[in-house]
Design an enzyme around this catalytic site. Structure first.
Site, mmCIF file in Angstrom:
data_model
loop_
_atom_site.group_PDB
_atom_site.id
_atom_site.type_symbol
_atom_site.label_atom_id
_atom_site.label_comp_id
_atom_site.label_asym_id
_atom_site.label_seq_id
_atom_site.Cartn_x
_atom_site.Cartn_y
_atom_site.Cartn_z
ATOM 1 N N GLY A 113 0.714 -1.066 -0.195
ATOM 2 C CA GLY A 113 0.023 0.183 0.083
ATOM 3 C C GLY A 113 0.900 1.354 -0.097
ATOM 4 O O GLY A 113 2.044 1.309 -0.233
ATOM 5 N N ASN A 114 0.301 2.341 0.477
ATOM 6 C CA ASN A 114 1.031 3.568 0.394
ATOM 7 C C ASN A 114 0.340 4.339 1.429
ATOM 8 O O ASN A 114 -0.746 4.304 1.972
ATOM 9 C CB ASN A 114 1.286 4.306 -1.051
ATOM 10 C CG ASN A 114 -0.041 4.711 -1.329
ATOM 11 O OD1 ASN A 114 -0.867 5.615 -1.197
ATOM 12 N ND2 ASN A 114 -0.615 4.029 -2.651
ATOM 13 N N ARG A 115 1.030 5.616 1.528
ATOM 14 C CA ARG A 115 0.495 6.495 2.818
ATOM 15 C C ARG A 115 -0.520 7.552 2.484
ATOM 16 O O ARG A 115 -0.963 8.306 3.360
ATOM 17 C CB ARG A 115 1.943 7.512 3.319
ATOM 18 C CG ARG A 115 2.872 6.488 3.838
ATOM 19 C CD ARG A 115 4.212 7.347 4.139
ATOM 20 N NE ARG A 115 3.863 8.664 4.735
ATOM 21 C CZ ARG A 115 4.714 9.427 4.853
ATOM 22 N NH1 ARG A 115 5.968 9.257 4.262
ATOM 23 N NH2 ARG A 115 4.314 10.554 5.542
ATOM 24 N N ALA B 255 -3.537 7.786 -5.168
ATOM 25 C CA ALA B 255 -2.170 7.219 -5.288
ATOM 26 C C ALA B 255 -2.339 5.710 -5.650
ATOM 27 O O ALA B 255 -2.396 4.732 -4.839
ATOM 28 C CB ALA B 255 -1.358 7.536 -3.893
#
Ligand code: PMT
Length: 422
Positions: A231-233, A297
């Site tokens: 995943g990402n932030r 994102a």
């Protein structure tokens, strides 16, 4: 030789001698009505003030009395005040009634013709023209009930001043702020001179009315096994703020959202997804749209295979190799769709060489606009409530200094509305 004709200067006291009854509603903006009294008197008006019970929770009648030089009226049942000037006399005295701030409840009661307190009774008993200056939470203002009430008041000839767009007391932003006292006075002067129509509003007409805006927001989670993912932030804050701003500008908004912990903005249709593949399917399924804004994102890579069971530690190996494959580029795919789409807007989250990469995306993905934000520097970008950005289009750019994502979203939507017309 005869003097050449000169334009007569604007009168210093343009409301000289006008009898204005200011009805103050119960909202936090009631404090601004104090300044309004001062400005009205400076303009030459005679001002009497009536307050609702709610207004008295925010500002004291004494403050208005000090500024207006007249006793402040607060109740129908004040025998001393009624002896001096009965409420019917006061209703007849007024050349114009100004309601500021006009709360959602007060507007509803005026639209319905209630007479259950001093302010509503005065408004019902008076034949004087009415000016209402709404102020409330932006969701309350945009609610169909409030819009129907204000339309009814307008139809009956009321002048409507504001509300204006901007930060609200609750920390949100949108159309709901009381117009500035100086602007209210200017609107009153204009209507008294017959320069303005019966109904004016400094709020911009909804610039995206009738348009369908599709926005992606948040991260995507690419599953490795039933308990792990890549995943990402991204928190979704930027995309959600854009969705709220587009709805405020009158668009019909569809928000395709990765996993986030945010409430759906008012008036926005939300579709929840998890992975890049699901996001692609939801975005393409929500087309046609007039504008696409890719604020999500989206993971560039996803595991080639999702393990059906939790991957166990291998005692013989210190490493684990997960093969990742490219995800489809949703933004580039949307940009190839010609049906209805008027503007395709991409985001670029870059740690360095921001302009170079942003302009590269503009060309490679055939976008109309790229909003680039620098990430990885501790402030702005991912997760933060604030952000700074630079927008790039083929022959121009615009810098947006650091501010809240809510504020920035409004500014970006204004640019998007402008680019639509270009
Ligand atoms: O969510 P927040 O915490 O508020 O943070 C906001 C943000 C930093 C995530 C947002 O402002 C932002 O920059 N979003 C884009 C992040 C990103 O993925 O940038 P990128 O340079 O990797 O991708 C460029 C564009 O292609 C983006 O519009 C992205 O949505 C799109 N893309 C990328 C990969 C992919 N497979 N499909 C896509 O559509």
């Amino acid at each position: 030789m005869a003097d050449s004709p000169k334009a007569s200067p604007a009168p210093q006291r343009p409301l000289e001698g006008r009898r204005l009854l200011l009805c103050v509603g119960g909202g936090i903006a009631a404090y601004k009505a104090l300044e309004l009294v001062r400005r009205l008197r400076d303009a030459g008006a005679l001002v009497q003030v009536a307050m609702t019970a709610g207004a008295q929770q925010f500002v004291t009648p004494l403050s208005f009395q000090a500024l207006s030089g007249q006793p402040t009226r607060t109740t129908l049942w004040d025998s001393a005040a009624e002896q001096a000037m009965g409420h019917i006399e006061l209703a007849r005295w007024a050349d114009r009634i100004v309601v500021a701030p006009g709360t959602a409840d007060l507007l509803a009661r005026l639209a319905q013709g209630h007479a259950d307190d001093l302010v509503s009774t005065l408004c019902l008993a008076s034949t004087a023209p009415l000016t209402v200056c709404p102020a409330m939470n932006h969701r309350m203002w945009l609610h169909p009930a409030t819009q129907a009430n204000i339309a009814l008041l307008r139809d009956r000839g009321a002048q409507v001043v504001g509300p204006v767009d901007g930060p609200l007391a609750e920390g949100e932003s949108g159309p709901g702020r009381l117009a500035e006292p100086g602007d209210i006075v200017a609107a009153l002067v204009a209507v008294e001179r017959g320069e303005a129509g019966s109904s004016t509003s400094p709020s911009p007409a909804p610039e995206l009315a009738g348009l369908r805006v599709l926005i992606s927001a948040g991260p995507t989670y690419e599953d490795i096994d039933p308990v792990r993912y890549v995943g990402n932030r991204s928190s979704g804050k930027m995309g959600y703020a854009l969705a709220a701003a587009a709805a405020r500008l009158g668009a019909s908004v569809v928000l395709v959202s990765g996993p986030v912990h945010l409430a759906t903005p008012a008036g926005v249709e939300r579709i929840d997804v998890r992975s890049a593949a699901q996001m692609r399917q939801a975005v393409l399924g929500a087309l046609p749209a007039d504008i696409y804004i890719g604020a999500a994102a989206v993971s560039d890579y996803t595991p080639r295979q999702v393990a059906p069971q939790k991957l166990k530690k291998n005692a013989d190996s210190q490493s684990l190799v997960v093969e990742l494959v490219r995800t489809p580029d949703i933004l580039a795919e949307v940009a190839t769709q010609t049906q209805a789409l008027k503007l395709v807007v991409g985001f670029a989250a870059e740690t360095h060489d921001v302009e170079k990469y942003a302009r590269g995306k503009l060309v490679d993905k055939r976008l109309d606009l790229v909003i680039a934000n620098q990430v990885g520097q501790g402030t702005g970008g991912f997760e933060s409530d604030d952000n700074a950005a630079t927008a790039y289009w083929q022959d121009g750019e615009q810098v947006f200094p650091a501010t809240s994502k809510i504020e920035l979203a409004g500014q970006l939507l204004a640019l998007i509305a402008q680019r639509l017309k270009a």
